[in-house]
Write a protein that holds these residues in place. Structure first.
Motif, PDB file in Angstrom:
ATOM      1  N   TYR A  87      -0.086  -9.054   2.712  1.00  0.00           N
ATOM      2  CA  TYR A  87       1.494  -9.175   2.005  1.00  0.00           C
ATOM      3  C   TYR A  87       1.358  -9.105   0.271  1.00  0.00           C
ATOM      4  N   HIS A  91       0.283  -4.207  -0.874  1.00  0.00           N
ATOM      5  CA  HIS A  91       1.498  -3.330  -1.484  1.00  0.00           C
ATOM      6  C   HIS A  91       1.232  -2.677  -2.782  1.00  0.00           C
ATOM      7  N   HIS A 182       8.072  -3.246   0.796  1.00  0.00           N
ATOM      8  CA  HIS A 182       6.760  -3.033   1.394  1.00  0.00           C
ATOM      9  C   HIS A 182       6.697  -2.438   2.602  1.00  0.00           C
ATOM     10  N   TRP A 185       7.097   1.664   1.156  1.00  0.00           N
ATOM     11  CA  TRP A 185       5.872   2.130   0.703  1.00  0.00           C
ATOM     12  C   TRP A 185       4.743   2.310   1.610  1.00  0.00           C
ATOM     13  N   SER A 186       4.627   1.402   2.550  1.00  0.00           N
ATOM     14  CA  SER A 186       3.467   1.658   3.334  1.00  0.00           C
ATOM     15  C   SER A 186       3.868   2.850   4.526  1.00  0.00           C
ATOM     16  N   THR A 213       2.066  -3.535   8.420  1.00  0.00           N
ATOM     17  CA  THR A 213       2.790  -4.225   7.342  1.00  0.00           C
ATOM     18  C   THR A 213       4.290  -4.611   7.775  1.00  0.00           C
TER      19      THR A 213
END
Length: 329
Positions: A87, A91, A182, A185-186, A213
């Motif tokens: 985490y 990112h 998070h 974007w993943s 994620t």
């Protein structure tokens, strides 16, 4: 045939992107995003109310996966500690790495992919502004969540405030939980790997990265399931709006270029025709220096081969030998 001065701006060829212009642009967008998160700190009581409302809604639909995952991460350090590192770092590492990879290996697709990511990021910033949300880890202990980032802070660089380095927790907006970028974007990284990776390994990573994620953000009590779903929805909206953003950016670039460096006036069709098409008088007599020749007349010392394909009689040829001069006579 359209006139050159009335051509539409959209038909202009795209400008080739350079890293020395792309890097400042990306840094500027990320700085605006970070500053925006910091400046739009929501009211604490409002953020808590929003968080509890999301939690109640999830429980009513049996979507509350955060509690069992958080208990697992809290009870098992061999899961919780790697999840905290995941985490706190990936990112900010994987997304720039894929941007660089696209820029170097898939330049044709890079601009659309970058615009999609940036558009979605700004939409997420709007979400932080309109809906400040308290993450599960900041709810009162009676709600059953444990902040794993604080529990395992001795293993990493972060402190007890989100994933910020120790002592810098006050420089983050801890209520910027809805949507989860998070996850957003993943998901973008997964799509890029799936479309352009080309190998089975990259396709596995394309599925695994956003899936893990999503599990991590809930297990560490940083996001609700609906935060993750909202992050995916934001990326979908950004994908739809990205072509519009690109078109408007093209128009703006053409507009600015036309005012900063105006093009020279285009010659009229009549003037161009008068330059390119010789008159009959010019065909009748060709003047070279002060010597005038009639059509088909050869200049002394001129070879037959001097009239190559497309050469006009009477044009000034190269010098020839004495034998060619005799033949010309």
């Amino acid at each position: 045939m359209p006139r050159p001065d009335t051509a539409r701006p959209e038909t202009t060829a795209p400008t080739r992107l350079r890293w020395w212009t792309e890097l400042p642009l990306i840094l500027l967008v990320y700085a605006c995003y970070s500053a925006g998160r910091l400046l739009v700190r929501g009211n604490e009581s409002t953020a808590v109310d929003h968080g509890l409302a999301i939690l109640r809604f999830e429980k009513s639909l049996w979507l509350n996966a955060e509690h069992p995952l958080n208990r697992l991460f809290t009870r098992e350090p061999w899961i919780g500690i790697p999840a905290d590192f995941w985490y706190a770092s990936l990112h900010y590492l994987v997304t720039p790495a894929i941007l660089i990879w696209l820029f170097r290996s898939h330049a044709v697709r890079y601009r659309a992919a970058r615009t999609w990511l940036m558009t979605s990021t700004f939409i997420g910033l709007i979400g932080f502004t309109l809906l400040p949300t308290c993450p599960p880890r900041l709810l009162a202990a009676g709600h059953g969540f444990v902040d794993t980032m604080a529990q395992y802070s001795s293993y990493g660089w972060w402190g007890g405030q989100a994933s910020a380095p120790r002592g810098l927790g006050g420089m983050t907006n801890q209520y910027a939980a809805m949507p989860s970028l998070h996850v957003g974007w993943s998901l973008w990284c997964g799509v890029m790997l799936w479309r352009f990776g080309g190998t089975r390994t990259t396709k596995v990573l394309a599925v695994a990265y956003p899936l893990i994620t999503t599990i991590v953000v809930m297990g560490t009590a940083n996001h609700y399931f609906l935060d993750a779903a909202a992050g995916a929805a934001v990326m979908g909206l950004g994908l739809l709006l990205a072509p519009l953003v690109i078109r408007n950016a093209n128009r703006a670039r053409v507009w600015i270029t036309a005012r900063v460096a105006p093009v020279a006036p285009v010659a009229s069709v009549a003037s161009v025709a008068s330059v390119e098409t010789p008159s009959r008088g010019a065909e009748a007599s060709i003047v070279s220096g002060e010597c005038q020749t009639a059509p088909r007349e050869r200049i002394p010392r001129q070879r037959e081969s001097d009239f190559g394909p497309g050469a006009e009689p009477g044009a000034a040829p190269a010098d020839a030998g004495d034998g060619a001069a005799a033949a010309a006579r």
